[in-house]
Structures are given as C-alpha cells and as structure tokens.
Design an enzyme around this catalytic site. Structure first.
Site, PDB file in Angstrom:
ATOM      1  N   GLY A  14       0.868  -1.222  -0.067  1.00  0.00           N
ATOM      2  CA  GLY A  14       0.007  -0.037  -0.075  1.00  0.00           C
ATOM      3  C   GLY A  14       0.730   1.267  -0.123  1.00  0.00           C
ATOM      4  CG  HIS A 116       3.189  -2.275 -14.539  1.00  0.00           C
ATOM      5  ND1 HIS A 116       2.882  -3.605 -13.865  1.00  0.00           N
ATOM      6  CD2 HIS A 116       4.308  -2.554 -15.286  1.00  0.00           C
ATOM      7  CE1 HIS A 116       3.580  -4.590 -14.155  1.00  0.00           C
ATOM      8  NE2 HIS A 116       4.620  -3.977 -15.076  1.00  0.00           N
TER       9      HIS A 116
HETATM   10  C1  GAR Z   1       3.601  -1.405  -7.278  1.00  0.00           C
HETATM   11  O1  GAR Z   1       5.107  -0.904  -7.484  1.00  0.00           O
HETATM   12  C2  GAR Z   1       2.719  -1.305  -8.251  1.00  0.00           C
HETATM   13  O2  GAR Z   1       3.224  -0.484  -9.496  1.00  0.00           O
HETATM   14  C3  GAR Z   1       2.720  -2.638  -8.660  1.00  0.00           C
HETATM   15  O3  GAR Z   1       2.707  -3.247  -7.383  1.00  0.00           O
HETATM   16  C4  GAR Z   1       3.540  -2.655  -6.407  1.00  0.00           C
HETATM   17  C5  GAR Z   1       2.593  -2.324  -5.246  1.00  0.00           C
HETATM   18  O4  GAR Z   1       3.359  -1.597  -4.176  1.00  0.00           O
HETATM   19  N1  GAR Z   1       1.671  -2.965  -9.522  1.00  0.00           N
HETATM   20  C6  GAR Z   1       1.766  -4.190 -10.609  1.00  0.00           C
HETATM   21  O5  GAR Z   1       2.791  -4.779 -10.865  1.00  0.00           O
HETATM   22  C7  GAR Z   1       0.465  -4.122 -11.333  1.00  0.00           C
HETATM   23  N2  GAR Z   1       0.575  -5.005 -12.207  1.00  0.00           N
HETATM   24  P1  GAR Z   1       2.537  -0.812  -3.132  1.00  0.00           P
HETATM   25  O6  GAR Z   1       1.553  -1.667  -2.693  1.00  0.00           O
HETATM   26  O7  GAR Z   1       3.573  -0.322  -2.210  1.00  0.00           O
HETATM   27  O8  GAR Z   1       1.853   0.393  -3.719  1.00  0.00           O
END
Ligand code: GAR
Length: 206
Positions: A14, A116
């Site tokens: 998050g 992403h």
């Molecule tokens: C982020 O880097 C987001 O861009 C990625 O998951 C991570 C979540 O981190 N999303 C993807 O890979 C979608 N395909 P967070 O929970 O710390 O925001």
C-alpha cells in the site's frame, strides 16, 4: 461543488495507496475525496494503514466466482458514486463486463487506471522490477495506463523513464521506482482534482 470521488484498489503493502491518501489531504477541500480503499486480500497491510489514516476500507475476498466477486465490488462503487478507480498494486484482473458497467456509469468513458513499475509493454505482470534488474535493463520506469481486461495492457496515459545503475542492488532499484510511482500517481490525482484531466461524474443509468 461535486467532488471527484476516487476509490483505491490494492492487494498488498500500500505505499502507492498511502501516497494518494496523503496527497488527497493536501488538496483543496471538496475538490476530491478518497471514498475508500478496497482490498481482495485478508492480511494486506494497506487495510490497516488506510484505516489508521482515517480512510474507510473494504475487504472483499474472492470466495466464489469472479462474477459474484465483481458484483459485490460494483455494489460498493455504486453506493459511493465513485468516479475513478485507481488500482495501486491490485493484483487481480478485472473482467470486460465489470469495466463495461463502470463506463456506463461514466457516460461511456473509461475511468479505471493502473500504475505499473515498468515501461510497458516491457515487463508486464508480477515482479517487474526484479525481472528488469536481473536483465540489467538499460532503461526502466513507470507507466500509468487505462485498465482493460488484459494484464497491464490498456492505453498508456503517462510514462516516465529511469536509467538505473545495473551494479546497484535490487533494493535500490525498487526504492527509486517506487519514488517515481508515488510522484507520478500523486500528480495524476492532483490533475483529477484540478480538472486538468476531465471527469465524467457517476450517473445512474438504470
Ligand atoms: C507497485 O509497484 C505497483 O506498481 C505494482 O505493485 C506494487 C505495489 O506496491 N503493480 C503491479 O505490478 C501491477 N501489475 P505498493 O503496494 O507499495 O503500492
């Protein structure tokens, strides 16, 4: 004034969701509201973090079919008259019928967005940062795009590149990329609030 109503979907840590929540607190009153954070994962740390920041949370796990799961989610989106859905590490594909229902509520416009951690179409899917690091990719970055049924395949709205040192550890790459994600997603949120990016407000169509 009708605020721009945003819902955030997240499955994990998050950090992007919290960057958006914190940014929303700095925006002019009643320009934009974060209606809720929704997670499909029981132990997702994002749920606790959002709650502590005073944001309503929903845990909607997929128990039966995708159709039933999405119907439950649509119910919450409808209840809150959500204008934009921002995916922030929501690790689940959404169906065409889910997106169609949302666009019907938004005058035929697609207002579901994802962030992403790569320069799409390179490295879609999971573990994108680690895969780029293993490949010693010359160039990496972040993409903000509209969501379609595919895995990180919708139309690209914004993209920024980073040139990271291939000798630096994965941890450093991840930190740099997350920093850029937070900068780009909060700027996007601000553009929504300031109407630089037009919003088709929720409208019940039947
Ligand atoms: C982020 O880097 C987001 O861009 C990625 O998951 C991570 C979540 O981190 N999303 C993807 O890979 C979608 N395909 P967070 O929970 O710390 O925001």
């Amino acid at each position: 004034m009708n605020p721009v109503r945003v819902a955030i979907f997240a499955s994990g840590t998050g950090s992007n969701a919290m960057a958006l929540i914190n940014k929303a607190k700095e925006l002019p009153n009643s320009s934009l509201t974060i209606e809720f954070v929704l997670s499909d994962k029981l132990n997702a740390p994002v749920l606790e973090k959002a709650k502590n920041a005073g944001v309503r949370t929903y845990l909607i796990e997929k128990k039966q079919t995708r159709e039933q799961h999405e119907a439950e989610i649509l119910g919450v989106l409808r209840e809150h008259h959500v204008d934009w859905v921002l995916l922030a590490g929501y690790m689940r594909l959404v169906s065409g019928s889910f997106l169609k229902q949302l666009s019907q509520w938004h005058d035929g416009h697609s207002q579901v967005v994802n962030i992403h951690p790569s320069l799409l179409p390179e490295y879609p899917g999971k573990d994108s940062i680690a895969r780029a690091h293993t490949d010693k990719a010359e160039k990496t970055g972040v993409t903000i795009h509209l969501v379609d049924e595919g895995m990180d395949t919708g139309s690209i709205l914004l993209q920024e590149a980073l040139f990271l040192n291939p000798h630096h550890p994965l941890q450093t790459w991840a930190e740099e990329i997350h920093r850029l994600e937070h900068k780009m997603y909060t700027r996007f949120l601000q553009d929504l609030a300031f109407k630089k990016h037009p919003t088709n407000h929720f409208q019940e169509t039947y």
